[in-house]
Scaffold this motif. Structure first.
Motif, PDB file in Angstrom:
ATOM      1  N   THR A 190    -125.062 112.173  55.277  1.00 35.85           N
ATOM      2  CA  THR A 190    -124.754 111.647  53.955  1.00 35.85           C
ATOM      3  C   THR A 190    -123.701 110.554  54.092  1.00 35.85           C
ATOM      4  O   THR A 190    -122.922 110.537  55.059  1.00 35.85           O
ATOM      5  N   LEU A 191    -123.669 109.665  53.115  1.00 40.90           N
ATOM      6  CA  LEU A 191    -122.742 108.540  53.174  1.00 40.90           C
ATOM      7  C   LEU A 191    -121.282 108.981  53.255  1.00 40.90           C
ATOM      8  O   LEU A 191    -120.508 108.392  54.033  1.00 40.90           O
ATOM      9  N   PRO A 192    -120.822 109.983  52.486  1.00 42.54           N
ATOM     10  CA  PRO A 192    -119.422 110.390  52.601  1.00 42.54           C
ATOM     11  C   PRO A 192    -119.045 110.899  53.991  1.00 42.54           C
ATOM     12  O   PRO A 192    -117.875 110.836  54.378  1.00 42.54           O
ATOM     13  N   ARG A 193    -120.012 111.382  54.768  1.00 39.77           N
ATOM     14  CA  ARG A 193    -119.729 111.906  56.102  1.00 39.77           C
ATOM     15  C   ARG A 193    -119.925 110.848  57.190  1.00 39.77           C
ATOM     16  O   ARG A 193    -119.705 111.110  58.359  1.00 39.77           O
ATOM     17  N   CYS A 194    -120.307 109.647  56.789  1.00 41.42           N
ATOM     18  CA  CYS A 194    -120.532 108.572  57.754  1.00 41.42           C
ATOM     19  C   CYS A 194    -119.202 108.072  58.304  1.00 41.42           C
ATOM     20  O   CYS A 194    -118.247 107.856  57.543  1.00 41.42           O
ATOM     21  N   ASN A 195    -119.113 107.894  59.613  1.00 40.69           N
ATOM     22  CA  ASN A 195    -117.901 107.384  60.232  1.00 40.69           C
ATOM     23  C   ASN A 195    -118.244 106.266  61.207  1.00 40.69           C
ATOM     24  O   ASN A 195    -119.396 105.856  61.329  1.00 40.69           O
ATOM     25  N   GLU A 196    -117.221 105.774  61.928  1.00 41.49           N
ATOM     26  CA  GLU A 196    -117.444 104.636  62.826  1.00 41.49           C
ATOM     27  C   GLU A 196    -118.402 104.962  63.964  1.00 41.49           C
ATOM     28  O   GLU A 196    -119.094 104.071  64.469  1.00 41.49           O
ATOM     29  N   ALA A 197    -118.488 106.244  64.355  1.00 42.93           N
ATOM     30  CA  ALA A 197    -119.416 106.615  65.421  1.00 42.93           C
ATOM     31  C   ALA A 197    -120.861 106.395  64.985  1.00 42.93           C
ATOM     32  O   ALA A 197    -121.696 105.935  65.776  1.00 42.93           O
ATOM     33  N   HIS A 198    -121.162 106.684  63.739  1.00 42.84           N
ATOM     34  CA  HIS A 198    -122.514 106.459  63.224  1.00 42.84           C
ATOM     35  C   HIS A 198    -122.805 104.970  63.102  1.00 42.84           C
ATOM     36  O   HIS A 198    -123.941 104.532  63.314  1.00 42.84           O
ATOM     37  N   VAL A 199    -121.793 104.183  62.765  1.00 38.89           N
ATOM     38  CA  VAL A 199    -121.974 102.733  62.682  1.00 38.89           C
ATOM     39  C   VAL A 199    -122.305 102.173  64.067  1.00 38.89           C
ATOM     40  O   VAL A 199    -123.202 101.328  64.217  1.00 38.89           O
ATOM     41  N   LEU A 200    -121.606 102.646  65.097  1.00 38.83           N
ATOM     42  CA  LEU A 200    -121.876 102.176  66.449  1.00 38.83           C
ATOM     43  C   LEU A 200    -123.270 102.589  66.902  1.00 38.83           C
ATOM     44  O   LEU A 200    -123.959 101.819  67.582  1.00 38.83           O
ATOM     45  N   GLU A 201    -123.697 103.789  66.542  1.00 43.32           N
ATOM     46  CA  GLU A 201    -125.061 104.223  66.860  1.00 43.32           C
ATOM     47  C   GLU A 201    -126.083 103.309  66.196  1.00 43.32           C
ATOM     48  O   GLU A 201    -127.104 102.951  66.804  1.00 43.32           O
ATOM     49  N   PHE A 202    -125.804 102.926  64.969  1.00 42.31           N
ATOM     50  CA  PHE A 202    -126.709 102.045  64.227  1.00 42.31           C
ATOM     51  C   PHE A 202    -126.806 100.676  64.896  1.00 42.31           C
ATOM     52  O   PHE A 202    -127.894 100.110  65.026  1.00 42.31           O
ATOM     53  N   LEU A 203    -125.679 100.136  65.348  1.00 45.14           N
ATOM     54  CA  LEU A 203    -125.690  98.831  65.995  1.00 45.14           C
ATOM     55  C   LEU A 203    -126.472  98.878  67.307  1.00 45.14           C
ATOM     56  O   LEU A 203    -127.220  97.948  67.630  1.00 45.14           O
ATOM     57  N   ARG A 204    -126.315  99.960  68.065  1.00 50.31           N
ATOM     58  CA  ARG A 204    -127.062 100.092  69.319  1.00 50.31           C
ATOM     59  C   ARG A 204    -128.548 100.303  69.043  1.00 50.31           C
ATOM     60  O   ARG A 204    -129.403  99.827  69.804  1.00 50.31           O
ATOM     61  N   TYR A 205    -128.849 100.991  67.957  1.00 50.78           N
ATOM     62  CA  TYR A 205    -130.249 101.189  67.559  1.00 50.78           C
ATOM     63  C   TYR A 205    -130.926  99.856  67.247  1.00 50.78           C
ATOM     64  O   TYR A 205    -132.106  99.650  67.579  1.00 50.78           O
ATOM     65  N   LEU A 206    -130.194  98.931  66.675  1.00 55.11           N
ATOM     66  CA  LEU A 206    -130.771  97.642  66.292  1.00 55.11           C
ATOM     67  C   LEU A 206    -131.096  96.765  67.490  1.00 55.11           C
ATOM     68  O   LEU A 206    -131.869  95.807  67.354  1.00 55.11           O
ATOM     69  N   ASP A 207    -130.535  97.065  68.652  1.00 57.43           N
ATOM     70  CA  ASP A 207    -130.788  96.238  69.825  1.00 57.43           C
ATOM     71  C   ASP A 207    -132.271  96.185  70.189  1.00 57.43           C
ATOM     72  O   ASP A 207    -132.740  95.188  70.739  1.00 57.43           O
ATOM     73  N   GLN A 208    -133.003  97.234  69.875  1.00 52.66           N
ATOM     74  CA  GLN A 208    -134.427  97.247  70.221  1.00 52.66           C
ATOM     75  C   GLN A 208    -135.230  96.232  69.411  1.00 52.66           C
ATOM     76  O   GLN A 208    -136.348  95.890  69.790  1.00 52.66           O
TER      77      GLN A 208
END
Length: 206
Positions: free
Chosen positions: A46-64
């Motif tokens: 959920t958005l309230p539980r989102c932190n910087e670790a999830h943001v970094l995962e998202f950025l690495r996911y976009l590399d594909q």
């Protein structure tokens, strides 16, 4: 600039908001894409539980989905800005794309009720990650991201004393010719055009 793959919901949102600016439409599409990523996460986040670790995962996911070739250190084209041949190195999201994306998501987070003091897109870990991506891509691709300093034009010379006219009048010359040649030398200093093969300080005129 690499493109972020829009989700189906983000596409419909963008089409229904043609009155918004291009930046606002892109920001909304990015926000919907990130929200879809959190829903598809295992386990969902959920958005309230989102932190910087999830943001970094998202950025690495976009590399594909990236389209920017980033050479490995063992590649013969490492640090070559214009490789003469293809290589098997992987494609990544360009640093400029990720930096702009984080800026839009940071603004969208607060616009959608997120507290600025806990904005995960502005976290120090995210800033450090973007800096590492920038530096590593600069080395791998042989590209400098430093801003070029603008060359300032030299100050215009002001005539502090009237020209000496008596020498020109003795030879029957006009006093205007001296100032005209001074203007030409300043144009050459500014790079105002090609000399057309003439010698130093000379020009050919039509």
């Amino acid at each position: 600039m690499d493109l972020i793959p829009p989700s189906s919901s983000s596409t419909s949102a963008g089409s229904n908001n043609g009155q918004l600016s291009r930046y606002e439409n892109q920001k909304r599409r990015d926000w919907n894409t990130f929200g879809q990523y959190l829903k598809n996460h295992r386990p969902p986040i959920t958005l309230p539980r989102c932190n910087e670790a999830h943001v970094l995962e998202f950025l690495r996911y976009l590399d594909q989905f990236g389209k920017t070739k980033v050479h490995n250190q063992g590649c013969p084209f490492f640090g070559h800005p214009n490789p003469p041949a293809p290589c098997p190195c992987s494609l990544r999201q360009a640093w400029g794309s990720l930096d702009a994306l984080i800026g839009r998501l940071r603004a969208a987070y607060e616009e959608n009720g997120g507290p600025p003091e806990s904005n995960p897109f502005g976290a120090r870990a995210v800033r450090l990650y973007l800096r590492e991506v920038r530096d590593s891509q600069a080395k791998a691709r042989g590209i400098s991201y430093e801003k070029k300093k603008r060359k300032r034009a030299p100050p215009t010379r002001e005539m502090t004393s009237p020209p000496q006219l008596h020498h020109h009048h003795l030879h029957g010359e006009s006093s205007f010719s001296g100032s005209f040649l001074t203007g030409l030398s300043m144009d050459d200093h500014h790079g105002g055009g090609d000399s057309g093969g003439c010698g130093s300080g000379e020009r050919s005129f039509p």
